[in-house]
Write a protein that holds these residues in place. Structure first.
Motif, PDB file in Angstrom:
ATOM      1  N   VAL A  62     -40.432  10.780  18.596  1.00  0.00           N
ATOM      2  CA  VAL A  62     -41.095  10.122  19.727  1.00  0.00           C
ATOM      3  C   VAL A  62     -40.245   8.964  20.232  1.00  0.00           C
ATOM      4  O   VAL A  62     -39.946   8.850  21.431  1.00  0.00           O
ATOM      5  N   PHE A  63     -39.838   8.085  19.331  1.00  0.00           N
ATOM      6  CA  PHE A  63     -39.088   6.905  19.749  1.00  0.00           C
ATOM      7  C   PHE A  63     -37.685   7.270  20.214  1.00  0.00           C
ATOM      8  O   PHE A  63     -37.142   6.631  21.133  1.00  0.00           O
ATOM      9  N   ALA A  64     -37.099   8.320  19.643  1.00  0.00           N
ATOM     10  CA  ALA A  64     -35.784   8.773  20.101  1.00  0.00           C
ATOM     11  C   ALA A  64     -35.866   9.288  21.537  1.00  0.00           C
ATOM     12  O   ALA A  64     -34.968   9.034  22.357  1.00  0.00           O
ATOM     13  N   THR A  65     -36.939  10.004  21.855  1.00  0.00           N
ATOM     14  CA  THR A  65     -37.136  10.494  23.221  1.00  0.00           C
ATOM     15  C   THR A  65     -37.272   9.344  24.201  1.00  0.00           C
ATOM     16  O   THR A  65     -36.671   9.349  25.284  1.00  0.00           O
ATOM     17  N   LEU A  66     -38.047   8.326  23.828  1.00  0.00           N
ATOM     18  CA  LEU A  66     -38.239   7.179  24.717  1.00  0.00           C
ATOM     19  C   LEU A  66     -36.950   6.389  24.901  1.00  0.00           C
ATOM     20  O   LEU A  66     -36.662   5.901  25.999  1.00  0.00           O
ATOM     21  N   ARG A  67     -36.152   6.270  23.844  1.00  0.00           N
ATOM     22  CA  ARG A  67     -34.856   5.590  23.979  1.00  0.00           C
ATOM     23  C   ARG A  67     -33.926   6.368  24.909  1.00  0.00           C
ATOM     24  O   ARG A  67     -33.177   5.783  25.699  1.00  0.00           O
ATOM     25  N   LYS A  68     -33.990   7.704  24.828  1.00  0.00           N
ATOM     26  CA  LYS A  68     -33.150   8.530  25.712  1.00  0.00           C
ATOM     27  C   LYS A  68     -33.549   8.322  27.169  1.00  0.00           C
ATOM     28  O   LYS A  68     -32.685   8.200  28.055  1.00  0.00           O
ATOM     29  N   VAL A  69     -34.853   8.272  27.434  1.00  0.00           N
ATOM     30  CA  VAL A  69     -35.310   8.026  28.802  1.00  0.00           C
ATOM     31  C   VAL A  69     -34.830   6.664  29.285  1.00  0.00           C
ATOM     32  O   VAL A  69     -34.392   6.511  30.430  1.00  0.00           O
ATOM     33  N   ASP A  70     -34.883   5.663  28.425  1.00  0.00           N
ATOM     34  CA  ASP A  70     -34.395   4.337  28.798  1.00  0.00           C
ATOM     35  C   ASP A  70     -32.902   4.381  29.100  1.00  0.00           C
ATOM     36  O   ASP A  70     -32.435   3.753  30.056  1.00  0.00           O
ATOM     37  N   ASP A  71     -32.146   5.121  28.293  1.00  0.00           N
ATOM     38  CA  ASP A  71     -30.706   5.270  28.532  1.00  0.00           C
ATOM     39  C   ASP A  71     -30.433   5.886  29.908  1.00  0.00           C
ATOM     40  O   ASP A  71     -29.439   5.554  30.558  1.00  0.00           O
ATOM     41  N   LEU A  72     -31.317   6.775  30.344  1.00  0.00           N
ATOM     42  CA  LEU A  72     -31.102   7.485  31.604  1.00  0.00           C
ATOM     43  C   LEU A  72     -31.609   6.717  32.820  1.00  0.00           C
ATOM     44  O   LEU A  72     -30.966   6.730  33.870  1.00  0.00           O
ATOM     45  N   PHE A  73     -32.750   6.034  32.692  1.00  0.00           N
ATOM     46  CA  PHE A  73     -33.438   5.553  33.883  1.00  0.00           C
ATOM     47  C   PHE A  73     -33.566   4.034  34.029  1.00  0.00           C
ATOM     48  O   PHE A  73     -34.012   3.572  35.080  1.00  0.00           O
ATOM     49  N   SER A  74     -33.231   3.262  33.015  1.00  0.00           N
ATOM     50  CA  SER A  74     -33.438   1.816  33.122  1.00  0.00           C
ATOM     51  C   SER A  74     -32.600   1.210  34.246  1.00  0.00           C
ATOM     52  O   SER A  74     -31.386   1.402  34.307  1.00  0.00           O
ATOM     53  N   LEU A  75     -33.265   0.472  35.125  1.00  0.00           N
ATOM     54  CA  LEU A  75     -32.537  -0.257  36.159  1.00  0.00           C
ATOM     55  C   LEU A  75     -32.275  -1.700  35.749  1.00  0.00           C
ATOM     56  O   LEU A  75     -31.708  -2.479  36.514  1.00  0.00           O
TER      57      LEU A  75
END
Length: 257
Positions: free
Chosen positions: A49-62
């Motif tokens: 779960v947390f790995a998925t959320l970190r990946k999303v942050d890596d992709l989309f964080s502005l």
């Protein structure tokens, strides 16, 4: 016919366990209910779960100059090289704008500059749904995944009809730490939009003005992506949103405080 209730001594003891990590600049908590919450498969699912959320942050964080979206906007990455999730989020943002009549948008107008693309308001709910999929395959659990008050509640195999409900408190936007209402959720999502936690940060796309008032809008329904979209639209224009939700999203309920 009389229902037979098992004696208390024969009922399984349900344990509870919490996992918390700071991702996307906020504490994200995962709460699990199960007979044995120390199981290895539960720990692995929490890690996923947390790995998925970190990946999303890596992709989309502005907020990060090294995220893929920041690099795309800077021209350092071309669209054809980007992760497939980028196109999926663009499509969802366009759909959300259409379905809300423009009350929700990922494009911000800045005076003297071209509109800026910022999908942050949709990405968080979408990310939590992606992460929750890691939990739905774990047998014998009930879960609540909470990211800044936006939640996905559900269960794994073998729990249909027996998964316990989670009591979700809706915070009073005018009285910090006070609960104005509660909802019972076994399977679904809860999203709240308002100004108490982050101040006046929600813009009315029709005027470009920040919505400067207190209060909040909470939506409960089957999808966190759409619950979050409806909640944002409802905070911008509660009257219009009530009609919109009743017409387009009858599976969702709205609480405006």
């Amino acid at each position: 016919m009389t229902a037979i209730t098992a004696p208390l001594a024969l009922r399984p003891i349900i344990e509870r366990r919490a996992f918390v990590e700071i991702i996307m600049g906020m504490p994200i908590s995962l709460h699990i209910k199960a007979i044995d919450v120390q199981r290895a498969d539960i720990e692995q699912a929490a890690a996923n779960v947390f790995a998925t959320l970190r990946k999303v942050d890596d992709l989309f964080s502005l907020w990060r100059s090294d995220s893929e979206l920041s690099l795309l906007q800077a021209g350092a990455v071309i669209a054809g090289e980007a992760h497939e999730w980028q196109a999926e989020i663009v499509d969802l943002c366009l759909e959300a704008e259409e379905r809300t009549g423009g009350l929700f948008t990922a494009w911000r107008n800045h005076e003297g500059a071209r509109p800026a693309y910022d999908p942050t308001g949709l990405v968080k709910g979408w990310a939590v749904e992606q992460a929750a999929a890691m939990l739905r395959v774990v047998p014998g659990i009930s879960f609540c995944l909470n990211a800044g008050g936006d939640m996905v509640i559900g269960h794994g195999p073998g729990m249909r009809g027996v998964a316990p409900a989670w009591t979700i408190g809706i915070e009073d936007p005018r009285q910090p730490d006070a609960i104005a209402a509660t909802v019972e959720v076994v399977e679904g999502a809860v999203a709240t939009s308002g100004s108490r936690a982050r101040g006046a940060h929600i813009t009315d796309p029709r005027t470009g003005a920040v919505v400067c008032r207190d209060g909040s809008a909470t939506v409960v329904g089957p999808s966190l992506v759409w619950a979050d979209v409806w909640a944002t639209a409802a905070f911008v224009d509660p009257t219009w949103a009530r009609e919109l939700i009743a017409g387009e999203a009858s599976a969702y309920s709205l609480t405006v405080l």
